[in-house]
Design a protein around this motif. Sequence first.
Motif, short mmCIF file in Angstrom:
data_model
loop_
_atom_site.label_atom_id
_atom_site.label_comp_id
_atom_site.label_asym_id
_atom_site.label_seq_id
_atom_site.Cartn_x
_atom_site.Cartn_y
_atom_site.Cartn_z
N ARG A 93 0.84 -1.21 0.00
CA ARG A 93 0.00 0.00 0.00
C ARG A 93 0.87 1.25 0.00
O ARG A 93 0.53 2.26 -0.63
CB ARG A 93 -0.89 -0.03 1.24
CG ARG A 93 -1.81 1.16 1.38
CD ARG A 93 -2.99 1.07 0.43
NE ARG A 93 -3.98 2.07 0.74
CZ ARG A 93 -3.92 3.34 0.36
NH1 ARG A 93 -2.91 3.77 -0.37
NH2 ARG A 93 -4.87 4.19 0.71
N THR A 416 -10.06 -4.35 6.67
CA THR A 416 -9.50 -3.20 5.96
C THR A 416 -8.99 -2.16 6.93
O THR A 416 -7.90 -1.59 6.74
CB THR A 416 -10.58 -2.58 5.03
OG1 THR A 416 -10.97 -3.55 4.06
CG2 THR A 416 -10.04 -1.35 4.33
N GLU A 420 -5.18 -0.85 7.14
CA GLU A 420 -4.88 0.56 6.95
C GLU A 420 -4.20 1.13 8.21
O GLU A 420 -3.38 2.05 8.11
CB GLU A 420 -6.15 1.33 6.63
CG GLU A 420 -6.71 1.06 5.24
CD GLU A 420 -5.74 1.48 4.14
OE1 GLU A 420 -5.00 2.48 4.33
OE2 GLU A 420 -5.72 0.83 3.08
#
Length: 661
Positions: A93, A416, A420
């Motif tokens: 990411r 998620t 994150e």
Amino acid sequence: MELESVPGVGAKTAAALRELDDPERALSEGDVTTLARAPGISEGRAARIARGAIRAEHGDPGGFAATPRAREIFGEALGLLQERTVTDYAAKRLETLYPSGVRERIEEVRSFTERAMEREPDPDVRAALAGVEPLSEPGDVRVRDRCLATSDAERYAEAQEAIPEVSVEVVDDARQLAELARSYSTVVALDEAFAGVDVEGDVRVEPDALSEPASVVPERVLTFFARNRDRVRAAAEVHRVAGLDAPCDLGTLADALEQLDADGSVRGDDELDRLSTAVDDLDAAVSTAESVANDHLRDAIEERDVTIEGTDLLSLVERGAGVDSLLQRELADEYAAAVEKARDHLVDALRLRDTEATARRAFPDEPAYPVERQEDVVSRLREELTAARDRRATRRKRELADDLAEMRSDAESLVTAALELDVELAVARFAADFECTLPEVTDEGGFEIEGGRSPLLDVAFEEVEPVDYGVSGVTVLSGVNSGGKTSTLDLVALVTTLAHMGLPVPAESARIGRVAELHYHAKTQGTLDAGAFEATLREFGGLVTDVAADRPVMVLVDELESITEPGAAATIIAGILESLAEREVTAVFVSHLADDILEASDADLAIDGIQAEGLVDGELRVNRSPVKGKLARSTPELIVEKLADDGGDEGFYSGLLGKFE
């Protein structure tokens, strides 16, 4: 978002991305892991595609890191961040972050950075994150005990696409439907026309089944959660430890997952366990029941004296009778007791309920020795138990699948958010480890760094001396050998790159003028041949020519004089600096030829120097922060000065020292 509009995405790549459930979401969110699930797309390519989508969204032409050394600095900065992640997802990411000259993009990431820097890099959270991974979508679910049935060809195609986990059969009438019911434990008829048809077996008419696939194939939901159970649990633990707001009640989710086995079957149901055990243990229980009956009968025979008179024996022989007739005549009661013991054992061992009547017929009333099961009855009992088990399992699967289906989106949000969080914590750790601050990014040229320390040096960060340095316009940076000129350029390049990524920088404070391109030319090893020298000049010529007011650049050059002879180098560098100064470029040229460059230049060039403070026990002591407007003294001058101060040279060293003035 049009997939083909993303830089680097052609028709073939777009077709691969369309295999994903929601490629637009993955692109907009920079979800590299999901993008990498597309056929033929590696994780590295997925990161490049995500970056391309972000650039397209912000109208960013890219190309910030314009030279190999600038790209190396970006790579090293990214590596420092990735080293501080726990999950592979977070590392990938972070690859969607890149230096940009577009203010909108910089501000977008700065908002994220401000949130991230408020996070506390708790070791317990990191430990919990170790078990979190992106959720996987099982693509191998196959259910063979039920099927869909329809008489419509178009409906047939829709069913195959909507519920590929089960077979779809074409039937024309109730007779064919009945045949299917004998082959499958459950048949779901999709046509309203079959409503009210009386067919033996589990046949359900559900015209809306295609819109509710979980009712037909609860295994779809159960397998998803079974495959991802540990990941969801780990994400829930992250929320508990980190104090994150969960999208659902974690206790309810945990209870539902507790009912699920690793293979997607339901556990914790006593009735289902009873039926499953009965099916599995049926043969063994029947065999044991036979032994119970025969042991009882054998003991009874051994304990009794049976007398048969001659006329009775003759009568039995004439009728062709055998031991069965003898048992019926002499031991009928004992045989009945033996069979009852066998039946009781079978019922008790398997804990039978609704199927008890069938089980008791497994041993015949007619006397026989040895006592043996009736295979057709045992087979019927097995069918009844299996059907009861499957019905119970299907019902429990549906119930649990209904509960879990309602929590799927929450589970996805849970995972998620945990992933994150790892991205944010990596930034928080980076900022904490290197004592970073968010820089001021302005539309004015130049830069100003206070207390900057480079984490790229081959020493422990706490041992790095802080540097204060600022430049506006074009500057020549001088300094002694090993005085820190190159590390200062690296620091400026790193701070500039991080600032344009929207990330914190390793300094007490920093102001960075926004630029569109960073041109960092590292020191060349050895003099270039004529062809390479010409190519280098062409590169600088293009840089000077292409600089535009709406696309400002920063130029950092380390000892360009190494490309050719010292005399020519000073003239060439002076000419390059004059051209850059006319275009209001921010530039720092490190050179040992500062005096010669100033003499050869017609422009009023700035000169900064990393000053040596002297020699102590043979070691050079340097003030790492460049002094504005002052040429640095060379190492040879310092050595001569030390020798002159020591005296005893009869004026020789003093004379040499005077040559430096």
